[in-house]
Design a protein around this motif. Structure first.
Motif, PDB file in Angstrom:
ATOM      1  N   GLY A  27      -8.634  30.825 -11.832  1.00 41.06           N
ATOM      2  CA  GLY A  27      -9.586  30.501 -13.000  1.00 41.06           C
ATOM      3  C   GLY A  27      -8.909  29.783 -13.743  1.00 41.06           C
ATOM      4  N   ASN A  28      -9.050  28.693 -13.238  1.00 40.42           N
ATOM      5  CA  ASN A  28     -10.215  26.789 -13.583  1.00 40.42           C
ATOM      6  C   ASN A  28     -10.875  26.756 -12.566  1.00 40.42           C
ATOM      7  OD1 ASN A  28      -9.631  24.370 -13.794  1.00 40.42           O
ATOM      8  ND2 ASN A  28      -7.751  24.158 -14.812  1.00 40.42           N
ATOM      9  N   PRO A  29     -11.784  26.288 -13.065  1.00 34.97           N
ATOM     10  CA  PRO A  29     -12.991  25.816 -12.203  1.00 34.97           C
ATOM     11  C   PRO A  29     -12.966  24.842 -10.920  1.00 34.97           C
ATOM     12  CG  PRO A  29     -13.310  24.819 -14.352  1.00 34.97           C
ATOM     13  CD  PRO A  29     -11.946  25.557 -14.315  1.00 34.97           C
ATOM     14  N   VAL A  30     -11.864  23.867 -11.434  1.00 35.63           N
ATOM     15  CA  VAL A  30     -10.956  23.344 -10.093  1.00 35.63           C
ATOM     16  C   VAL A  30      -9.726  23.237 -10.114  1.00 35.63           C
ATOM     17  CG1 VAL A  30     -12.887  21.061 -11.124  1.00 35.63           C
ATOM     18  CG2 VAL A  30     -10.502  21.483 -12.178  1.00 35.63           C
ATOM     19  N   GLY A  31      -9.484  24.613 -10.204  1.00 35.05           N
ATOM     20  CA  GLY A  31      -7.869  24.553  -9.267  1.00 35.05           C
ATOM     21  C   GLY A  31      -7.858  24.874  -7.813  1.00 35.05           C
ATOM     22  N   ALA A  32      -9.053  25.183  -7.371  1.00 39.68           N
ATOM     23  CA  ALA A  32      -8.025  25.480  -5.669  1.00 39.68           C
ATOM     24  C   ALA A  32      -7.964  23.713  -4.835  1.00 39.68           C
ATOM     25  CB  ALA A  32      -9.920  26.503  -5.593  1.00 39.68           C
ATOM     26  N   LEU A  33      -9.492  23.256  -5.964  1.00 35.46           N
ATOM     27  CA  LEU A  33      -9.619  21.681  -4.906  1.00 35.46           C
ATOM     28  C   LEU A  33      -8.140  21.168  -5.487  1.00 35.46           C
ATOM     29  CD1 LEU A  33     -11.619  19.543  -4.635  1.00 35.46           C
ATOM     30  CD2 LEU A  33     -11.879  18.533  -6.946  1.00 35.46           C
ATOM     31  N   SER A  34      -7.733  21.041  -6.999  1.00 38.11           N
ATOM     32  CA  SER A  34      -6.589  20.495  -7.069  1.00 38.11           C
ATOM     33  C   SER A  34      -5.541  20.788  -5.775  1.00 38.11           C
ATOM     34  CB  SER A  34      -5.977  20.592  -8.655  1.00 38.11           C
ATOM     35  OG  SER A  34      -7.277  20.586  -9.570  1.00 38.11           O
ATOM     36  N   TRP A  35      -5.240  21.757  -5.929  1.00 33.42           N
ATOM     37  CA  TRP A  35      -4.546  22.253  -4.742  1.00 33.42           C
ATOM     38  C   TRP A  35      -4.574  22.035  -3.847  1.00 33.42           C
ATOM     39  CZ3 TRP A  35       0.567  23.878  -5.515  1.00 33.42           C
ATOM     40  CH2 TRP A  35       1.064  24.004  -6.590  1.00 33.42           C
ATOM     41  N   ILE A  36      -5.685  22.008  -2.969  1.00 31.36           N
ATOM     42  CA  ILE A  36      -6.063  21.448  -1.627  1.00 31.36           C
ATOM     43  C   ILE A  36      -5.162  20.259  -1.327  1.00 31.36           C
ATOM     44  CG2 ILE A  36      -8.038  21.038  -0.435  1.00 31.36           C
ATOM     45  CD1 ILE A  36      -9.045  23.636  -1.230  1.00 31.36           C
ATOM     46  N   VAL A  37      -6.311  19.349  -2.623  1.00 28.68           N
ATOM     47  CA  VAL A  37      -6.165  18.055  -2.477  1.00 28.68           C
ATOM     48  C   VAL A  37      -5.022  17.669  -2.278  1.00 28.68           C
ATOM     49  CG1 VAL A  37      -6.288  15.514  -3.849  1.00 28.68           C
ATOM     50  CG2 VAL A  37      -8.581  16.925  -3.026  1.00 28.68           C
ATOM     51  N   ALA A  38      -4.080  18.254  -3.756  1.00 25.87           N
ATOM     52  CA  ALA A  38      -2.533  17.949  -3.619  1.00 25.87           C
ATOM     53  C   ALA A  38      -1.865  18.078  -1.845  1.00 25.87           C
ATOM     54  CB  ALA A  38      -1.782  18.730  -4.833  1.00 25.87           C
ATOM     55  N   VAL A  39      -2.102  19.768  -2.115  1.00 25.67           N
ATOM     56  CA  VAL A  39      -1.312  20.064  -0.895  1.00 25.67           C
ATOM     57  C   VAL A  39      -1.420  19.118   0.709  1.00 25.67           C
ATOM     58  CG1 VAL A  39      -1.481  22.054   1.258  1.00 25.67           C
ATOM     59  CG2 VAL A  39      -1.112  22.086  -1.605  1.00 25.67           C
ATOM     60  N   GLN A  40      -2.976  18.286   0.560  1.00 28.33           N
ATOM     61  CA  GLN A  40      -2.943  17.495   1.883  1.00 28.33           C
ATOM     62  C   GLN A  40      -2.413  16.510   1.366  1.00 28.33           C
ATOM     63  OE1 GLN A  40      -7.083  17.592   3.489  1.00 28.33           O
ATOM     64  NE2 GLN A  40      -7.480  18.657   1.210  1.00 28.33           N
ATOM     65  N   ILE A  41      -2.491  15.429   0.589  1.00 28.70           N
ATOM     66  CA  ILE A  41      -1.319  14.614   0.269  1.00 28.70           C
ATOM     67  C   ILE A  41      -0.021  14.996   0.170  1.00 28.70           C
ATOM     68  CG2 ILE A  41      -0.862  12.765  -1.228  1.00 28.70           C
ATOM     69  CD1 ILE A  41      -3.905  12.983  -2.480  1.00 28.70           C
ATOM     70  N   GLY A  42       0.169  16.037  -0.526  1.00 30.97           N
ATOM     71  CA  GLY A  42       1.883  16.014   0.036  1.00 30.97           C
ATOM     72  C   GLY A  42       2.496  16.245   0.673  1.00 30.97           C
ATOM     73  N   LEU A  43       1.495  16.567   2.204  1.00 26.80           N
ATOM     74  CA  LEU A  43       1.271  16.424   3.906  1.00 26.80           C
ATOM     75  C   LEU A  43       1.386  16.203   4.416  1.00 26.80           C
ATOM     76  CD1 LEU A  43      -0.459  19.899   5.084  1.00 26.80           C
ATOM     77  CD2 LEU A  43       2.139  19.598   5.775  1.00 26.80           C
ATOM     78  N   LEU A  44       0.931  14.646   3.948  1.00 25.38           N
ATOM     79  CA  LEU A  44       0.431  13.201   4.656  1.00 25.38           C
ATOM     80  C   LEU A  44       2.048  12.549   4.336  1.00 25.38           C
ATOM     81  CD1 LEU A  44      -2.828  12.767   3.580  1.00 25.38           C
ATOM     82  CD2 LEU A  44      -1.536  13.129   6.114  1.00 25.38           C
ATOM     83  N   LEU A  45       2.047  12.776   2.663  1.00 24.60           N
ATOM     84  CA  LEU A  45       3.459  12.364   2.174  1.00 24.60           C
ATOM     85  C   LEU A  45       5.119  12.828   2.889  1.00 24.60           C
ATOM     86  CD1 LEU A  45       5.089   9.861   0.965  1.00 24.60           C
ATOM     87  CD2 LEU A  45       5.881  11.776  -1.022  1.00 24.60           C
ATOM     88  N   ALA A  46       4.908  14.015   3.385  1.00 22.53           N
ATOM     89  CA  ALA A  46       5.801  14.624   4.243  1.00 22.53           C
ATOM     90  C   ALA A  46       5.609  13.572   5.548  1.00 22.53           C
ATOM     91  CB  ALA A  46       5.695  15.929   4.465  1.00 22.53           C
ATOM     92  N   PHE A  47       4.078  13.690   6.251  1.00 25.20           N
ATOM     93  CA  PHE A  47       4.539  13.407   7.418  1.00 25.20           C
ATOM     94  C   PHE A  47       4.704  11.848   7.289  1.00 25.20           C
ATOM     95  CE2 PHE A  47       0.976  16.184   8.679  1.00 25.20           C
ATOM     96  CZ  PHE A  47       2.063  17.097   9.009  1.00 25.20           C
ATOM     97  N   PHE A  48       4.815  11.051   6.035  1.00 28.09           N
ATOM     98  CA  PHE A  48       4.949  10.202   6.350  1.00 28.09           C
ATOM     99  C   PHE A  48       6.117   9.317   6.341  1.00 28.09           C
ATOM    100  CE2 PHE A  48       5.897   5.639   4.038  1.00 28.09           C
ATOM    101  CZ  PHE A  48       5.250   4.998   4.940  1.00 28.09           C
ATOM    102  N   VAL A  49       7.010  10.530   5.231  1.00 28.34           N
ATOM    103  CA  VAL A  49       8.946  10.418   4.529  1.00 28.34           C
ATOM    104  C   VAL A  49       9.294  10.688   6.790  1.00 28.34           C
ATOM    105  CG1 VAL A  49      10.893  11.116   4.011  1.00 28.34           C
ATOM    106  CG2 VAL A  49       8.508  10.816   2.925  1.00 28.34           C
ATOM    107  N   ILE A  50       8.454  11.655   7.023  1.00 31.40           N
ATOM    108  CA  ILE A  50       9.368  12.113   8.728  1.00 31.40           C
ATOM    109  C   ILE A  50       9.449  10.758   9.497  1.00 31.40           C
ATOM    110  CG2 ILE A  50       9.879  14.064  10.229  1.00 31.40           C
ATOM    111  CD1 ILE A  50       8.701  15.880   7.790  1.00 31.40           C
ATOM    112  N   GLY A  51       8.107  10.742   9.394  1.00 34.74           N
ATOM    113  CA  GLY A  51       8.157  10.015  10.781  1.00 34.74           C
ATOM    114  C   GLY A  51       8.922   8.595   9.886  1.00 34.74           C
ATOM    115  N   ARG A  52       9.039   7.835   8.534  1.00 34.83           N
ATOM    116  CA  ARG A  52       9.373   6.780   8.252  1.00 34.83           C
ATOM    117  C   ARG A  52      11.193   7.351   9.268  1.00 34.83           C
ATOM    118  NH1 ARG A  52       7.656   2.490   6.146  1.00 34.83           N
ATOM    119  NH2 ARG A  52       9.672   1.485   7.512  1.00 34.83           N
TER     120      ARG A  52
END
Lengths: 338, 443, 278
Positions: free
Chosen positions: B92-117
């Protein structure tokens, strides 16, 4: 430290209660799960699924034993084993359809051809690599597997088409209170149990079996003790092939459609079953195979879209077992000598 | 040992690379090679990238992985989703998939970081010590598992929240970028982002898969990763249940065929540089020490688990990058491209080239691809089926005749470990000290 | 035989390593049982005993390779039990192995550089981009490694593969590699095994030398009595996983339980006192 312990003296009861609540919840959850499964389609359907699972598990066991024995002795994941299984199915197909052989001669012929083939493969492809890095033998096994699959898929060998397998006997189905048991199941169980008993006898009660076990433990020492290690290895490959050949026939009887690539998935599953039970362990391979067969059938019966997702679940079980017990159910933990 | 004259080792290597690149590009421009062979050359580069990744995991770090193809598939499908979205707006949006993929990856990294801390390991040890007198070990296990799960869930929730927010931001930002950038430029940008994300997605997934599995022994790890690859294959066959545009077992179509020789070769050069610099550093040497002797490495202060994870993650990245290129090379993805049989290809390439040799991997990847694809053309009509009969015979012969692979562990040119700079090494005088050990000891 | 843990002159000095009540059970076998030892800072301490007495198991527990069944290992006041091996090494304990465990297919120089890994001083990004501290730190690291090799006379063989070195040099390389982790306590597991008398002499000299130059504490397992008696200041004797004697080399030589353990009633176990030069 003591102050912490003392301050915990009162919440101790509470914590213990929480722990037990979790235990009970787990127990109830498992029980509820089983009950839910049974009630989902009725107990007859559930029992039928379990029975079918066991039947498949018995066939897997025949393949898994070959994997586990070969791995136990030469530490080789013999990827070509699944294709030996396929050759067994095809041999019996030709014996039955073209020469009108009965079940017993056909299965014996299949076992014989598989033994011959596997021993030749061992001599030609694996023996020269006995002292090479293990990966070389593994790549060779992959090569042999490809060769068997694609060579037999040539038009003038077996061809690459699906072929309908004709059973050498009439299928009889008994209905016991709604549960269907066919004579196929009976034949599979009897044949498998018989072969397993023979295998057990060979491994634990004969000189050759003793030599096999010694070779599995320590090859150089076994050789020093006067054991013909090469002979033992060939014999192990032969035993494995005989079982796989029989497995191929039984599998084809149960699922009467054969193709030259039919060995890949059952082979892989049987291998996983062997690992699941603890590789190198005969009992483990058997139990692992039954488990694998059950998972296969239960997933197909009860999980939505299960028939498409069964492989996923099979390997999920493997990974879960690995995480809990890294060397499989019956495997002994590896202690590296330092 | 030391060579007398010294041309810097990178010069001949760059020359060979330049000749290869220009040769193929020129031959194509002149029409000397058909589009088919041009494509094969690109495929060879793709195979080389993927195999380099596996060589890092298995050849250099000694972890026998049979699941490489799974990460390749993730990269392929992941990046294809991004570019297909740009082209056909399936989300539905030319960058929808891209945004989701990037956002989820960064979110995961953040979660790892938080859990790591949160230092869960230390927390668990503390709880065990504090509770050890009050409760039984099993009960302590349950209690600490509950606490850890709650904390981990909190970390993941933070990550999930962040991804959602980030996704909204990215859709806006990238949408504007698409609006103002001219289309030909934007296509290249999208392809770049898609390839990059294919790599990082695979890397993240390898990190997640590797974390629990890398503790297993070598063969068990191989089997577990094989299991991962089969699971991935099954999941892809049913991918249409989750994302309809992936089309499951029917195969994903409509992926732009944007991979070109410059892209493939550029990605290969990038991978080679990253890989070589990594291997020829202190981290790389520590990785190799894990392969050589894990226990000795541990007692030398090498954090074995960390390095295994590192190698596995980098290997996953290369596989994902290669997968992305593959997807845009043919414009069509089918789960059977990522089945077990194909999964052995990178393994065969690295063993053929020599485990632990980057040069060998590169040579073997090109040879392998050209032989396999070449057999298609060379074999006479009616003998196409023989391709996979001849190929395993080759394989057997190579293994029988040359077990250590084409090049063993030897390297050429810039890939070799740089020699230590020439210097006078001061040799301490042992005898002097030995005469007054008592005096030394006092000080 | 009095049961004091420390040599008298060191009784009040800093106990660098203090092991209390250490046990290890493998299946049903009690490999080490209620083992105690205290090593003073700067000491050169010997741990001897017949084959299978559990000496190497003690080393494995100190370095975290095996987890003890019970007991505590204090190193400079911190309990090491449960700590992963690499962290133990980073705290300052290094070891060699009974059956040499070099990184066979790596060069002599790389073997030592790996031990120096934790002190490399540059990050992953710097390594891949070759920017920042990489070049300088890599040069320093290499030079340090070469200096360590020079101490052991191996600097001329730095580019050879470890597996191509002769046996005696492999042993020395292993010690060099252990030293490169910059330890405070060095554990040597049969450093003189398989060496001829001349090589053994060099080795004894070396052990003294490194103890003095690097300000080390050394705990060593050894079978050659000449080495033990020649360089150790204090000795603990184990048999069947237990401490059977402690004392100065002279005490030990005359201790009846020790002689019995090695030669006496259980000589049939296939062990013998390794007499110097034999």
């Amino acid at each position: 430290m003591t102050s912490i312990t003392r301050s915990l003296a009162s919440p101790k009861v509470l914590l213990r209660a929480v722990a037990w609540a979790v235990y009970i919840a787990l127990g109830v959850g498992i029980l509820w799960g089983v009950v839910a499964l049974v009630r989902l389609q009725g107990p007859v359907f559930f029992l039928q699924a379990v029975l079918d699972g066991l039947r498949l598990g018995f066939v897997y066991a025949l393949i898994a034993l070959g994997y586990t024995m070969v791995y136990g002795i030469v530490r080789l994941i013999n990827f070509a084993h699944g294709d030996i299984f396929m050759v067994g199915a095809f041999t019996s197909f030709y014996a039955i359809t073209q020469y009108k052989w009965g079940f017993f001669p056909a299965i014996l012929l299949a076992m014989f051809v598989c033994v011959l083939l596997n021993v030749v493969i061992e001599r030609v492809a694996y023996k020269p690599l006995r002292n090479a890095p293990r990966i070389a033998a593994l790549i060779t096994a992959i090569g042999v597997s490809f060769f068997l699959e694609y060579f037999t898929a040539l038009k003038w060998v077996f061809s690459a088409d699906y072929i309908t397998y004709q059973r050498p006997f009439k299928v009889v189905v008994w209905n016991i209170k709604g549960i269907l048991i066919s004579n196929i199941t009976v034949i599979i169980v009897i044949t498998t149990v018989l072969l397993l008993l023979i295998l057990r006898y060979i491994v634990y009660n004969t000189r050759m079996g003793k030599a096999m076990r010694a070779t599995a433990l320590d090859k150089p020492t076994a050789r020093l003790m006067g054991i013909n290690v090469d002979g033992v290895i060939s014999f192990t490959f032969a035993l494995g092939a005989a079982l796989a050949g029989a497995g191929g026939v039984l599998y084809a009887i149960a699922f009467p459609q054969i193709v030259t690539f039919m060995g890949i998935m059952p082979g892989l599953k049987a291998f996983v079953a062997a690992v699941l039970g603890g590789i190198g362990n005969i009992m483990g391979a058997f139990v692992g195979s039954l488990l694998m067969g059950m998972v296969d059938v239960l997933v197909v019966s009860f999980v939505p879209m299960g028939s498409r997702l069964r492989d996923l679940f099979a390997f999920l079980v493997l990974i879960i077992v690995f995480l809990v017990k890294p060397t499989g159910i019956f495997g002994e933990p590896e202690v590296e000598k330092v | 040992m030391r060579r007398k004259f010294s041309i810097p080792s990178w010069i001949p290597t760059v020359l060979v690379a330049a000749i290869l690149y220009i040769g193929v590009a020129y031959a194509r421009a002149q029409g000397k090679i058909s589009p088919y062979w041009y494509q094969v050359a690109q495929l060879a580069a793709v195979m080389a990238i993927s195999s380099l990744g596996l060589n890092l995991i298995y050849g250099f770090n000694g972890q026998f992985s049979l699941g490489h193809i799974g990460f390749y598939a993730v990269g392929a499908y992941g990046s294809a989703l991004i570019t297909k979205d740009y082209l056909t707006k399936w989300s539905g949006n030319p960058v929808g998939a891209l945004s989701w993929i990037v956002a989820v990856q960064i979110g995961l990294l953040l979660a790892f970081f938080v859990i790591g801390r949160m230092r869960l390991g230390a927390l668990r040890r503390k709880m065990r010590d504090a509770l050890s007198e009050a409760l039984k070990p099993g009960e302590i296990g349950i209690i600490s598992a509950i606490v850890l799960l709650i904390l981990a869930a909190a970390g993941l929730a933070i990550g999930a929240g962040a991804s959602y927010g980030l996704h909204l931001l990215l859709v806006q930002g990238l949408g504007r970028l698409v609006a103002i950038t001219p289309k030909p430029v934007m296509e290249q940008v999208i392809l770049f982002l898609a390839l990059l994300n294919g790599g990082t997605m695979a890397a993240l997934l390898s990190y997640l898969v590797g974390l629990p599995l890398l503790r297993l022994g070598s063969d068990y790890f191989g089997i577990a990763t094989l299991g991962f690859a089969v699971m991935m294959y099954t999941a892809l066959q049913n991918s249409d249940m989750v994302i309809p545009t992936m089309k499951g077992a029917r195969g994903m179509v409509g992926i732009p065929r944007w991979t070109s020789w410059p892209w493939a070769f550029g990605a290969l050069v990038f991978s080679v540089i990253v890989m070589r610099n990594l291997v020829r550093s202190s981290h790389g040497r520590a990785m190799i020490s894990v392969r050589e002797d894990e226990i000795a490495a541990k007692t030398m202060g090498v954090d074995v688990n960390q390095l295994k994870t590192l190698a596995f993650t980098f290997g996953g990245f290369f596989a994902g990058l290669a997968g992305g290129l593959y997807a845009h090379l043919y414009g069509f993805l089918h789960p059977s491209t990522f089945n077990m049989v194909k999964g052995f290809d990178p393994l065969i390439i690295i063993v053929f080239g020599g485990l632990g040799s980057m040069t060998g991997t590169l040579v073997a990847a090109f040879l392998f691809t050209f032989i396999i694809e070449g057999l298609r053309v060379i074999l006479p009509q009616g003998f196409e089926d023989w391709r996979f009969v001849i190929y395993p015979i080759f394989l057997l012969l190579i293994m029988l005749l040359r077990q250590q692979g084409l090049l063993g562990t030897s390297e050429w040119g810039w890939f070799r470990a740089p020699l230590p700079p020439a210097r006078e090494i001061p040799v301490p005088d042992r005898t002097v000290v030995r005469q007054q050990p008592a005096a030394e000891k006092e000080s | 035989m009095d049961d004091q843990l420390l040599p008298p002159e060191a009784a009040y000095s800093n106990r660098l390593l203090d092991i209390q009540n250490l046990s290890k059970v493998f299946g049903g076998l009690r490999a080490v049982s209620h083992f105690d030892i205290a090593v003073p800072e700067g000491g050169l301490y010997g741990l001897i005993g017949p084959n299978g007495a559990g000496k190497t198991t003690v080393f494995n527990m100190i370095t975290g390779v095996y987890a003890p069944t019970e007991g505590a290992i204090y190193f400079d006041g911190t309990d090491l039990v449960g700590m992963p091996p690499h962290l133990i090494t980073r705290r300052g304990i290094a070891r060699t192995f009974q059956n040499i465990r070099l990184f066979q297919n790596l060069t002599v120089l790389d073997n030592v550089r790996i031990a120096y890994h934790t002190h490399a001083g540059y990050g992953l990004v710097e390594a891949i981009s070759r920017l920042g501290r990489f070049s300088r730190q890599e040069r320093i690291l290499t030079e340090r490694a070469q200096d360590f090799l020079a101490v052991f006379g191996l600097h001329n063989r730095q580019l050879e593969l470890a597996k191509n070195l002769p046996y005696g040099e492999q042993r020395r390389l292993e010690i060099a590699r252990a030293l490169a982790t910059q330890p405070r306590l060095l554990l040597l597991d049969e450093p003189a095994a398989g060496m001829n008398p001349a090589e053994t002499d060099t080795l004894m000299e070396l052990i003294h030398f490194i103890r003095d130059t690097f300000k080390l504490t050394i705990l060593l397992i050894e079978h050659q009595m000449r080495v033990v008696m020649g360089i150790c200041e204090w000795i603990t004797v184990m048999d069947f996983g237990q401490v059977i004697a402690r004392g100065t080399p002279r005490d030990i030589q005359n201790n009846e339980r020790v002689i019995e353990a090695y030669l006496g009633t259980r000589a049939g176990r296939g062990m013998a006192l390794h007499v110097a030069g034999s």
